[in-house]
Design a protein around this motif. Structure first.
Motif, PDB file in Angstrom:
ATOM      1  N   HIS A 448       0.830  -1.217   0.000  1.00 15.38           N
ATOM      2  CA  HIS A 448       0.000   0.000   0.000  1.00 15.38           C
ATOM      3  C   HIS A 448       0.861   1.262   0.000  1.00 15.38           C
ATOM      4  O   HIS A 448       0.509   2.262  -0.647  1.00 15.38           O
ATOM      5  N   LEU A 449       1.993   1.238   0.689  1.00 17.80           N
ATOM      6  CA  LEU A 449       2.866   2.413   0.684  1.00 17.80           C
ATOM      7  C   LEU A 449       3.502   2.622  -0.684  1.00 17.80           C
ATOM      8  O   LEU A 449       3.624   3.761  -1.155  1.00 17.80           O
ATOM      9  N   ILE A 450       3.913   1.537  -1.338  1.00 18.71           N
ATOM     10  CA  ILE A 450       4.458   1.670  -2.692  1.00 18.71           C
ATOM     11  C   ILE A 450       3.370   2.170  -3.638  1.00 18.71           C
ATOM     12  O   ILE A 450       3.621   3.028  -4.500  1.00 18.71           O
ATOM     13  N   ALA A 451       2.155   1.657  -3.479  1.00 17.82           N
ATOM     14  CA  ALA A 451       1.047   2.125  -4.316  1.00 17.82           C
ATOM     15  C   ALA A 451       0.805   3.617  -4.110  1.00 17.82           C
ATOM     16  O   ALA A 451       0.512   4.353  -5.058  1.00 17.82           O
ATOM     17  N   MET A 452       0.947   4.075  -2.878  1.00 14.65           N
ATOM     18  CA  MET A 452       0.709   5.481  -2.552  1.00 14.65           C
ATOM     19  C   MET A 452       1.832   6.377  -3.040  1.00 14.65           C
ATOM     20  O   MET A 452       1.612   7.353  -3.772  1.00 14.65           O
ATOM     21  N   ARG A 453       3.061   6.084  -2.626  1.00 12.95           N
ATOM     22  CA  ARG A 453       4.194   6.970  -2.883  1.00 12.95           C
ATOM     23  C   ARG A 453       4.754   6.826  -4.299  1.00 12.95           C
ATOM     24  O   ARG A 453       5.158   7.813  -4.907  1.00 12.95           O
ATOM     25  N   VAL A 454       4.804   5.611  -4.810  1.00 15.18           N
ATOM     26  CA  VAL A 454       5.471   5.349  -6.090  1.00 15.18           C
ATOM     27  C   VAL A 454       4.496   5.398  -7.252  1.00 15.18           C
ATOM     28  O   VAL A 454       4.777   5.997  -8.290  1.00 15.18           O
ATOM     29  N   LEU A 455       3.339   4.759  -7.100  1.00 15.93           N
ATOM     30  CA  LEU A 455       2.393   4.635  -8.203  1.00 15.93           C
ATOM     31  C   LEU A 455       1.271   5.658  -8.164  1.00 15.93           C
ATOM     32  O   LEU A 455       0.441   5.700  -9.078  1.00 15.93           O
ATOM     33  N   GLY A 456       1.241   6.482  -7.126  1.00 16.69           N
ATOM     34  CA  GLY A 456       0.316   7.608  -7.104  1.00 16.69           C
ATOM     35  C   GLY A 456      -1.134   7.284  -6.835  1.00 16.69           C
ATOM     36  O   GLY A 456      -2.021   8.067  -7.191  1.00 16.69           O
ATOM     37  N   HIS A 457      -1.432   6.164  -6.191  1.00 19.51           N
ATOM     38  CA  HIS A 457      -2.821   5.827  -5.890  1.00 19.51           C
ATOM     39  C   HIS A 457      -3.345   6.680  -4.733  1.00 19.51           C
ATOM     40  O   HIS A 457      -2.710   6.794  -3.683  1.00 19.51           O
ATOM     41  N   ASP A 458      -4.506   7.272  -4.912  1.00 18.12           N
ATOM     42  CA  ASP A 458      -5.098   8.146  -3.897  1.00 18.12           C
ATOM     43  C   ASP A 458      -5.831   7.383  -2.797  1.00 18.12           C
ATOM     44  O   ASP A 458      -6.146   7.961  -1.757  1.00 18.12           O
ATOM     45  N   ASP A 459      -6.107   6.106  -3.033  1.00 15.57           N
ATOM     46  CA  ASP A 459      -6.911   5.360  -2.057  1.00 15.57           C
ATOM     47  C   ASP A 459      -6.111   4.280  -1.338  1.00 15.57           C
ATOM     48  O   ASP A 459      -6.673   3.460  -0.624  1.00 15.57           O
ATOM     49  N   ALA A 460      -4.792   4.254  -1.525  1.00 14.86           N
ATOM     50  CA  ALA A 460      -3.974   3.285  -0.792  1.00 14.86           C
ATOM     51  C   ALA A 460      -4.004   3.629   0.692  1.00 14.86           C
ATOM     52  O   ALA A 460      -4.029   4.801   1.071  1.00 14.86           O
ATOM     53  N   PHE A 461      -3.975   2.601   1.531  1.00 12.67           N
ATOM     54  CA  PHE A 461      -4.083   2.856   2.971  1.00 12.67           C
ATOM     55  C   PHE A 461      -3.426   1.716   3.753  1.00 12.67           C
ATOM     56  O   PHE A 461      -4.004   0.632   3.893  1.00 12.67           O
ATOM     57  N   PRO A 462      -2.221   1.926   4.283  1.00 19.36           N
ATOM     58  CA  PRO A 462      -1.534   0.899   5.076  1.00 19.36           C
ATOM     59  C   PRO A 462      -2.084   0.858   6.496  1.00 19.36           C
ATOM     60  O   PRO A 462      -1.521   1.443   7.429  1.00 19.36           O
ATOM     61  N   ALA A 463      -3.187   0.161   6.690  1.00 15.73           N
ATOM     62  CA  ALA A 463      -3.913   0.210   7.955  1.00 15.73           C
ATOM     63  C   ALA A 463      -3.098  -0.272   9.145  1.00 15.73           C
ATOM     64  O   ALA A 463      -3.368   0.128  10.286  1.00 15.73           O
ATOM     65  N   SER A 464      -2.092  -1.115   8.918  1.00 16.87           N
ATOM     66  CA  SER A 464      -1.298  -1.632  10.040  1.00 16.87           C
ATOM     67  C   SER A 464      -0.183  -0.687  10.461  1.00 16.87           C
ATOM     68  O   SER A 464       0.549  -0.978  11.407  1.00 16.87           O
ATOM     69  N   ASP A 465      -0.038   0.447   9.773  1.00 19.57           N
ATOM     70  CA  ASP A 465       1.037   1.379  10.080  1.00 19.57           C
ATOM     71  C   ASP A 465       0.919   1.882  11.518  1.00 19.57           C
ATOM     72  O   ASP A 465      -0.135   2.377  11.939  1.00 19.57           O
ATOM     73  N   LEU A 466       1.999   1.753  12.266  1.00 22.49           N
ATOM     74  CA  LEU A 466       1.984   2.127  13.680  1.00 22.49           C
ATOM     75  C   LEU A 466       1.730   3.626  13.858  1.00 22.49           C
ATOM     76  O   LEU A 466       1.027   4.043  14.777  1.00 22.49           O
ATOM     77  N   GLY A 467       2.318   4.426  12.981  1.00 20.68           N
ATOM     78  CA  GLY A 467       2.113   5.863  13.081  1.00 20.68           C
ATOM     79  C   GLY A 467       0.661   6.249  12.867  1.00 20.68           C
ATOM     80  O   GLY A 467       0.132   7.124  13.565  1.00 20.68           O
TER      81      GLY A 467
END
Length: 520
Positions: A448-467
């Protein structure tokens, strides 16, 4: 960006142009390239070619979107339409037909327009020779530049240069300065804050320019040569140049080119990019990377409108207007940065990535005229996928990685180097995550982070992210599991990436402690 073309004058304008043609003489086009393909030239009053924006935002079929993304990356500078069509699974004839129907212009026309608009900016705002401008914009020489400029703008390069405002005589000493238009609002300080926690020492850094303004600086490769890019938002943006008008406008708009749009803060109140290069050949591609990293062509309004009434995210959106989802300058570098960040802190990931750059990257001597003051100088280019793939697992010995992490890095590198994984693809979020999770060592968080940062997806969401979880806990006042956060985020679709960025930003702004582990 939709434009209005006036049939009686042969000119197309922005929606806010002061000209008032008769309605029956006006034809609407979904984008400037379509207007140009039908014989219209940009208005000299409202300068629609100077607006930020991107053809990637058009509502088009996935193959057309994938081809547009490739064109914006300069694919047609080195390939023909047949190769582009094969890349997206069509014949050249089929692809041209789809482009003419959905975009209003052929792929070749769009690529030529992209180069012509960038060249127009350099003609307007620099004293580069026409030969230098031709090479910078990806043309074969001044004759090709002359043909393209005359075709798009109905003026020769010499005529356009004579029309620029009096007194605009840029100085090129100490680097070529380019101005970065954006779709307002834009929070540059939030971008700097985001990058500061994630810089790879020796490759990039955050510092201050001579005016004391926060700046981002990084190394990159252009035409096989190492270069330096400095990015800042001066209080008086022109202060990065030698005089009040010493700025060349950089690529933007649907063709990848535009100059400086006016805004409430003044025409020159824009981020500034200074490039230090041994040659200006093909700098249009470096400019495109910068715009992609900033998200300068992305319109924040739809996401802000969709999230504004949410009881959790709404107050964060109103408190941080103009916050963007930072993307990437180099897709592979960002993907490796995310993989390295698995289960360790941001600071530790930065250290480990710096070790990769030191061992496998290309060393170089940074130019002495760099203007940004940084604690750690730039010394290396980050290695490409082929370099890390060729290194193999044994090449990472002694760098402090676990064997599992080494296998993931090498495996990802080999997959990218072989072409089996395209980091500029426009697949759906679901297909992207599924494809990434097939690779050893990559799970939903990384995908999901690669989809967000690299591929530009607006709906990616790494739900397990501690932050993200801690940010949500701080707002809700009770512990939040990954499953609960994922369920909560359903109401944020299709802008979960923007919601995540607001959560990270709010947590970083309110917490005195370093950013949380695995918070990207």
């Amino acid at each position: 960006m939709q434009v209005s073309a006036v049939r009686t004058t042969g000119i197309y304008c922005r929606a806010d142009c002061s000209a008032q043609p008769l309605p029956h003489n006006v034809t609407q086009y979904s984008n400037p390239v379509a207007a140009e393909a039908n014989g219209f030239r940009p208005c000299l009053r409202c300068h629609p070619e100077r607006q930020a924006g991107s053809l990637a935002d058009l509502d088009v079929p996935a193959p057309v979107g994938a081809a547009l993304l490739r064109i914006n990356d300069g694919y047609l500078d080195d390939h023909d339409e047949e190769a582009l069509a094969a890349h997206v699974g069509y014949s050249a004839r089929q692809l041209r037909r789809l482009f003419e129907h959905h975009v209003g212009a052929t792929p070749t026309t769009i690529a030529r327009s992209r180069r012509a608009h960038f060249a127009r900016c350099l003609i307007d705002d620099t004293d580069l020779t026409f030969g230098e401008i031709a090479r910078a914009a990806g043309f074969g020489g001044p004759r090709q530049l002359h043909r393209a400029i005359t075709s798009v703008f109905c003026f020769t390069p010499t005529e356009l240069r004579s029309k620029r405002r009096q007194g605009e005589r840029p100085q090129l000493d100490g680097g070529l300065v380019l101005t970065v238009p954006y779709l307002a609002p834009f929070d540059f300080e939030a971008f700097i804050s985001h990058q500061a926690a994630r810089v790879i020492a020796g490759v990039e850094a955050v510092g201050v320019d001579p005016g004391g303004n926060p700046s981002y600086i990084r190394s990159f490769s252009a035409c096989g040569h190492p270069g330096i890019a400095e990015l800042a938002m001066p209080d008086n943006a022109a202060s990065m140049a030698a005089g009040p008008n010493d700025a060349a406008s950089m690529a933007a708009g649907p063709n990848g080119t535009a100059a400086v749009p006016e805004d409430a803060g003044g025409e020159r109140n824009q981020p500034q990019l200074r490039l230090h290069l041994p040659t200006y050949d093909s700098i249009i591609d470096a400019v495109s990377r910068c715009r992609a990293m900033l998200g300068a062509d992305e319109d924040p309004s739809p996401a802000e409108a969709a999230l504004a009434d949410d009881p959790l995210i709404g107050p964060l959106v109103r408190h941080a207007p103009g916050l963007r989802v930072p993307r990437s300058w180099d897709r592979f570098e960002t993907a490796i940065r995310i993989v390295v960040n698995q289960q360790i802190s941001l600071a530790a990931a930065s250290t480990m990535c710096s070790r990769i750059a030191q061992r496998f990257g290309t060393p170089f001597d940074a130019p002495s005229e760099c203007c940004v003051d940084v604690q750690v100088p730039l010394t290396h280019l980050f290695p490409g996928a082929a370099s890390l793939a060729d290194a193999g697992p044994s090449g990472f010995a002694g760098l402090g990685f676990t064997q599992r992490r080494i296998d993931t890095i090498v495996g990802l590198s080999k997959t990218v180097a072989s072409g089996d994984l395209d980091l500029s693809a426009t697949d759906t979020l679901e297909d992207t995550v599924e494809r990434l999770c097939e690779l050893p060592g990559i799970g939903p968080w990384t995908a999901h982070l690669i989809a967000m940062r690299v591929l530009g997806h607006d709906d990616a969401f790494p739900a397990s992210d501690l932050g993200l979880r801690r940010a949500a806990e701080g707002l809700l006042g009770h512990p939040v599991s990954a499953r609960e956060l994922k369920a909560l985020a359903e109401s944020w679709r299709p802008y979960r990436s923007w919601a995540a960025q607001h959560l990270w930003h709010a947590a970083a702004a309110s917490s005195p402690r370093p950013p949380d582990s695995r918070s990207h």
